[in-house]
Design an enzyme around this catalytic site. Structure first.
Site, mmCIF file in Angstrom:
data_model
loop_
_atom_site.group_PDB
_atom_site.id
_atom_site.type_symbol
_atom_site.label_atom_id
_atom_site.label_comp_id
_atom_site.label_asym_id
_atom_site.label_seq_id
_atom_site.Cartn_x
_atom_site.Cartn_y
_atom_site.Cartn_z
ATOM 1 N N CYS A 185 -74.498 -100.249 -13.384
ATOM 2 C CA CYS A 185 -73.761 -101.504 -13.566
ATOM 3 C C CYS A 185 -73.421 -102.215 -12.259
ATOM 4 C CB CYS A 185 -72.545 -101.333 -14.463
ATOM 5 S SG CYS A 185 -71.242 -100.358 -13.764
ATOM 6 N N HIS A 202 -66.286 -100.102 -14.080
ATOM 7 C CA HIS A 202 -67.170 -101.084 -14.688
ATOM 8 C C HIS A 202 -67.178 -102.347 -13.830
ATOM 9 C CE1 HIS A 202 -69.557 -103.055 -17.580
ATOM 10 N NE2 HIS A 202 -68.632 -103.927 -17.934
#
Lengths: 125, 315
Positions: B88, B164
């Site tokens: 990510c 994230h």
């Protein structure tokens, strides 16, 4: 789950804190031996200042922590053989016995140091 | 590391800037942002996108107030669904780079090929295309936290929640939030001010306030134009002595920062196993390895006690 090493885990990274290592660098022989293992290339010149910086770096700390984890879980035993570590020390490492590993390594070093002067050592019985 | 696997990436501007360079892309870099105040953006020049990083609670729902839309309905907007967790950071960075229009940067062969390959396919397919992009993965994985060799991950790392990364970009006059965990890009509406950062600021402030309340760790980075290139241009255009010396100082500072980044990266990629073994051997030769390890045992015990106390205090 009752092995002695599991009851008393030793984090060997704690034996390699920068405050313990920096004073060792006063010894030129040690300095030279460690400098050889700095990253290759021109980015980090092989100087005392860079060696100190590396020992202070979070990346080096991470490496000692990874080593510590691998040692205490017995994963390092077979790997250490490649580094010329004695069978006794490797055996302790395979068991994850950190204290035993340190003791064996230190005994080996003592034996090696005594060898050239074998005549006046206690081995002459 | 197995083929097909992506390593965890450190959220460090030096790592992200090196990723850009090693993808073969020029004209952009990543810098840390300490706050959203306008003065922090000033030295960055043009900002192409923002990378917002936070500790992920494992929930797929977003805390965003924007509207999730169908990416296929928005031309020029690159959004990829996240197929692999650890990618990510790279995904957030590429989502910014591929959304910079108007020849402001040079993508380089690797990213250009990827861009061409993903034109006209939906976000999910883009995600799969990224997960299979061998060249991109290779660069990403070269920044893997240096491994001594193939080791089991320490247990405390497994327990840690992953971070994230989401990005914010201005495309087609609208502010977008690109979060690979959603079903599409998030539309934060039209940008009515001259500088898109002024539109992004309230959106990010709201999010940060939420996370601060929940004690969620977060961090913000900016993808902006290459500072050295910008400063060199500025220097060439300046005729007065005083501003010139000011710019020269800024150039020196930037060069020093990059050298620090390069050194950190060289260490990240280095195998420290031989050095660590050498240290232990030297301690053994000096005859203080055993006493050092005893000291370590004491320190380990103390650390465990401290953690216990901390835990007890929290409950």
């Amino acid at each position: 789950a009752a092995s002695p090493s599991a009851a008393a885990p030793i984090d060997i990274a704690e034996a390699m804190r920068s405050e313990d290592l920096i004073p060792m660098l006063a010894d030129e022989k040690i300095r030279e031996a460690l400098m050889k293992h700095l990253p290759e290339g021109n980015t980090i010149p092989k100087t005392e200042a860079e060696l100190k910086e590396t020992i202070h770096s979070p990346q080096f700390k991470q490496a000692t922590q990874a080593f510590s984890h691998a040692l205490s879980t017995g994963q390092l035993g077979p790997v250490l053989k490649q580094f010329g570590i004695s069978d006794a020390a490797c055996e302790a490492a395979t068991k994850g016995d950190v204290a035993g590993f340190a003791k064996a390594m230190q005994e080996d070093a003592k034996k090696n140091a005594d060898k050239p002067a074998a005549e006046d050592s206690m081995e002459t019985n | 590391m197995d083929a097909g696997e992506w390593c965890l990436l450190e959220s460090d501007p030096g790592v992200f800037s090196a990723l850009i360079r090693e993808f073969g892309c020029t004209g952009a870099q990543v810098d840390e942002l300490w706050s959203l105040d306008a003065e922090n953006f000033e030295p960055l020049g043009e900002v192409f996108g923002l990378i917002f990083l936070f500790k992920w609670d494992g929930k797929k729902e977003t805390a965003s107030k924007g509207k999730v839309v169908n990416d296929m309905e928005h031309e020029n907007l690159f959004w990829a669904q996240q197929v692999i967790n650890n990618a990510c950071g790279t995904q957030a960075l590429i989502s910014i780079l591929l959304n910079i229009h108007g020849n402001k940067i040079t993508l380089g062969e690797e990213l250009e090929n990827f861009q061409n390959f993903t034109i006209g396919i939906d976000g999910e397919s883009k995600g799969f295309a990224l997960s299979n992009a061998e060249g991109i993965r290779k660069v990403h994985n070269s920044f893997s936290k240096q491994q001594l060799f193939e080791l089991e991950e320490p247990k405390n790392q497994e327990k840690e929640l992953p971070y994230h990364f989401v990005s914010f970009v201005p495309v087609n006059g609208r502010l977008w939030e690109l979060d690979g965990l959603q079903k599409g890009p998030i539309d934060h509406g039209e940008i009515s001010c001259e500088n898109w950062i002024d539109a992004a600021r309230p959106v990010l402030q709201t999010r940060m306030a939420q996370y601060q309340e929940g004690e969620v760790h977060f961090n913000l980075m900016a993808c902006c134009e290459d500072r050295l290139v910008r400063l060199e241009k500025k220097l060439a255009a300046e005729t007065m002595d005083f501003p010139k010396s000011q710019i020269q100082m800024e150039i020196e500072t930037e060069k020093e920062k990059r050298l620090t980044w390069d050194k950190d990266n060289a260490r990240r990629k280095h195998n420290f196993m031989p050095m660590v073994v050498e240290i232990l051997k030297q301690m053994a030769e000096k005859g203080n390895l055993v006493s050092q390890v005893e000291k370590a045992e004491e320190r380990t015990k103390e650390a465990i006690e401290r953690r216990k106390k901390l835990k007890a205090a929290k409950q």
